[in-house]
Design a protein around this motif. Sequence first.
Motif, mmCIF file in Angstrom:
data_model
loop_
_atom_site.group_PDB
_atom_site.id
_atom_site.type_symbol
_atom_site.label_atom_id
_atom_site.label_comp_id
_atom_site.label_asym_id
_atom_site.label_seq_id
_atom_site.Cartn_x
_atom_site.Cartn_y
_atom_site.Cartn_z
ATOM 1 N N TYR A 1 -5.927 1.671 15.994
ATOM 2 C CA TYR A 1 -5.663 2.976 15.372
ATOM 3 C C TYR A 1 -6.705 4.013 15.817
ATOM 4 O O TYR A 1 -6.365 5.119 16.258
ATOM 5 C CB TYR A 1 -5.672 2.846 13.850
ATOM 6 C CG TYR A 1 -5.734 4.178 13.138
ATOM 7 C CD1 TYR A 1 -4.607 5.007 13.024
ATOM 8 C CD2 TYR A 1 -6.957 4.627 12.605
ATOM 9 C CE1 TYR A 1 -4.690 6.238 12.398
ATOM 10 C CE2 TYR A 1 -7.033 5.863 11.978
ATOM 11 C CZ TYR A 1 -5.893 6.657 11.876
ATOM 12 O OH TYR A 1 -5.975 7.885 11.264
ATOM 13 N N TYR A 2 -7.990 3.635 15.717
ATOM 14 C CA TYR A 2 -9.041 4.587 16.093
ATOM 15 C C TYR A 2 -9.044 4.862 17.588
ATOM 16 O O TYR A 2 -9.307 5.997 18.023
ATOM 17 C CB TYR A 2 -10.402 4.072 15.648
ATOM 18 C CG TYR A 2 -10.685 4.340 14.185
ATOM 19 C CD1 TYR A 2 -10.987 5.630 13.753
ATOM 20 C CD2 TYR A 2 -10.648 3.317 13.245
ATOM 21 C CE1 TYR A 2 -11.236 5.897 12.415
ATOM 22 C CE2 TYR A 2 -10.897 3.570 11.904
ATOM 23 C CZ TYR A 2 -11.197 4.859 11.496
ATOM 24 O OH TYR A 2 -11.441 5.116 10.160
ATOM 25 N N ASN B 1 -16.083 5.345 15.629
ATOM 26 C CA ASN B 1 -15.296 4.385 14.845
ATOM 27 C C ASN B 1 -14.560 3.391 15.751
ATOM 28 O O ASN B 1 -14.499 2.188 15.467
ATOM 29 C CB ASN B 1 -14.302 5.107 13.947
ATOM 30 C CG ASN B 1 -14.938 5.583 12.658
ATOM 31 O OD1 ASN B 1 -15.348 4.789 11.822
ATOM 32 N ND2 ASN B 1 -15.032 6.902 12.488
ATOM 33 N N ALA B 2 -14.003 3.900 16.844
ATOM 34 C CA ALA B 2 -13.303 3.027 17.780
ATOM 35 C C ALA B 2 -14.269 1.994 18.372
ATOM 36 O O ALA B 2 -13.953 0.799 18.473
ATOM 37 C CB ALA B 2 -12.649 3.848 18.889
ATOM 38 N N TRP C 1 -15.277 -0.729 15.649
ATOM 39 C CA TRP C 1 -14.268 -1.752 15.410
ATOM 40 C C TRP C 1 -14.062 -2.645 16.638
ATOM 41 O O TRP C 1 -13.690 -3.814 16.511
ATOM 42 C CB TRP C 1 -12.959 -1.110 14.970
ATOM 43 C CG TRP C 1 -13.054 -0.550 13.582
ATOM 44 C CD1 TRP C 1 -13.145 0.751 13.218
ATOM 45 C CD2 TRP C 1 -13.104 -1.319 12.377
ATOM 46 N NE1 TRP C 1 -13.245 0.885 11.858
ATOM 47 C CE2 TRP C 1 -13.218 -0.388 11.306
ATOM 48 C CE3 TRP C 1 -13.072 -2.668 12.068
ATOM 49 C CZ2 TRP C 1 -13.297 -0.776 9.981
ATOM 50 C CZ3 TRP C 1 -13.139 -3.058 10.742
ATOM 51 C CH2 TRP C 1 -13.258 -2.117 9.705
ATOM 52 N N THR D 1 -6.063 7.195 18.195
ATOM 53 C CA THR D 1 -6.352 8.522 17.638
ATOM 54 C C THR D 1 -7.399 9.260 18.474
ATOM 55 O O THR D 1 -7.307 10.474 18.703
ATOM 56 C CB THR D 1 -6.835 8.394 16.188
ATOM 57 O OG1 THR D 1 -5.863 7.672 15.421
ATOM 58 C CG2 THR D 1 -7.039 9.764 15.557
ATOM 59 N N TYR D 2 -8.387 8.478 18.926
ATOM 60 C CA TYR D 2 -9.427 9.094 19.764
ATOM 61 C C TYR D 2 -8.840 9.648 21.055
ATOM 62 O O TYR D 2 -9.131 10.798 21.447
ATOM 63 C CB TYR D 2 -10.503 8.067 20.076
ATOM 64 C CG TYR D 2 -11.403 8.475 21.208
ATOM 65 C CD1 TYR D 2 -12.336 9.514 21.057
ATOM 66 C CD2 TYR D 2 -11.307 7.846 22.455
ATOM 67 C CE1 TYR D 2 -13.149 9.898 22.121
ATOM 68 C CE2 TYR D 2 -12.115 8.228 23.506
ATOM 69 C CZ TYR D 2 -13.020 9.242 23.338
ATOM 70 O OH TYR D 2 -13.814 9.646 24.384
ATOM 71 N N LEU E 1 -14.381 9.919 15.916
ATOM 72 C CA LEU E 1 -13.326 8.957 16.261
ATOM 73 C C LEU E 1 -13.806 7.944 17.298
ATOM 74 O O LEU E 1 -13.497 6.747 17.216
ATOM 75 C CB LEU E 1 -12.100 9.703 16.783
ATOM 76 C CG LEU E 1 -11.293 10.484 15.731
ATOM 77 C CD1 LEU E 1 -10.248 11.359 16.411
ATOM 78 C CD2 LEU E 1 -10.623 9.524 14.745
ATOM 79 N N THR F 1 -7.020 -1.944 13.123
ATOM 80 C CA THR F 1 -7.902 -0.800 12.848
ATOM 81 C C THR F 1 -8.509 -0.263 14.145
ATOM 82 O O THR F 1 -8.596 0.965 14.351
ATOM 83 C CB THR F 1 -9.012 -1.220 11.878
ATOM 84 O OG1 THR F 1 -8.434 -1.767 10.687
ATOM 85 C CG2 THR F 1 -9.886 -0.032 11.510
ATOM 86 N N ARG F 2 -8.960 -1.169 14.992
ATOM 87 C CA ARG F 2 -9.512 -0.755 16.279
ATOM 88 C C ARG F 2 -8.487 0.018 17.101
ATOM 89 O O ARG F 2 -8.775 1.073 17.689
ATOM 90 C CB ARG F 2 -9.983 -1.993 17.032
ATOM 91 C CG ARG F 2 -10.778 -1.749 18.331
ATOM 92 C CD ARG F 2 -9.897 -1.473 19.557
ATOM 93 N NE ARG F 2 -8.765 -2.349 19.696
ATOM 94 C CZ ARG F 2 -8.754 -3.463 20.452
ATOM 95 N NH1 ARG F 2 -9.831 -3.819 21.097
ATOM 96 N NH2 ARG F 2 -7.620 -4.167 20.557
#
Length: 301
Positions: free
Chosen positions: A117-118, A145-146, A149, A121-122, A142, A114-115
Amino acid sequence: MSMPRSTGMNRNRIIRNGIFTALVLLLAACGAGDGERSFTGQVEGRVYSVSSPVSDRLLELSVWEGDRLAEGQTVGRIDTAALELQRKSLIAGRDQIGLQLQELTLTTAQVKDTRDYYATTYRRNLELLKEQAVSDQKVRDLKLNADKWERELTTLRIKEQSLKRQQDEIGYKLEELDLMISKATLTSPAAGYVDQVYFEKGEFVPALRPVVELVSLEYVWCYLYLGESGIAQISPGQEMTARLGENTFRARVEHINSSAEFTPREVLTPENREALVYAVRVGIENPDGILKIGMPVVLEW
């Protein structure tokens, strides 16, 4: 656990019998001067105490006073049932931590995905923001969230380290228990004779209390106290003869103290109490165990 009675876990105690702390200094023949080549000394030897590292019942006792033991021979055994239960409890706790670590590994992998992914994406949206293809708010969300996580992942890794330390601590305690359990089987630390038995089978033995006392008589020694003129007659390594009645024994000077001292108070008369002497240790071969601790022997050279 075996140790000299005067100490605690593999150290020998040198005893001196009765009130004669160092030596009974008597002339074997007629004079009292240092020029004589015949002196009487008191035999000393090594005594070992065989004790238990734990408090519990004495399940087995396989020796008795007067028995001759070989080095490493079994003397007795202390009940280890309580230690075995502690061991099982520790193993259960270690296994439980192992399960927690397995679960934590799976959780960590999910959080890491998950980390990642964010974070990915960021970074991608940060480039799009330069082209004004995405809103600034989306990029900030983003990033938040990064970071969230990432903190979660750090927390899980700290928890993993803590569990591993707990697992290591249990491992150390298990090693300590295993050592105590192994020492509950009492063995002779050296060849010798059983001199004293302090506990009977079935009795409760406090920790570190001697169960059996052994005396090693194959090699004994005594001390001479010689003045300046007497000390000039001997040297380390010098051969002597020890005599007890009709029996003779090979003896050798092992050590001469480098500093003088007053002759031991217990073996003096008021007239010669102030005499300065040198302590001389003489080793005596006693393979048949004829000489016993406390016996007076005549040393000749």
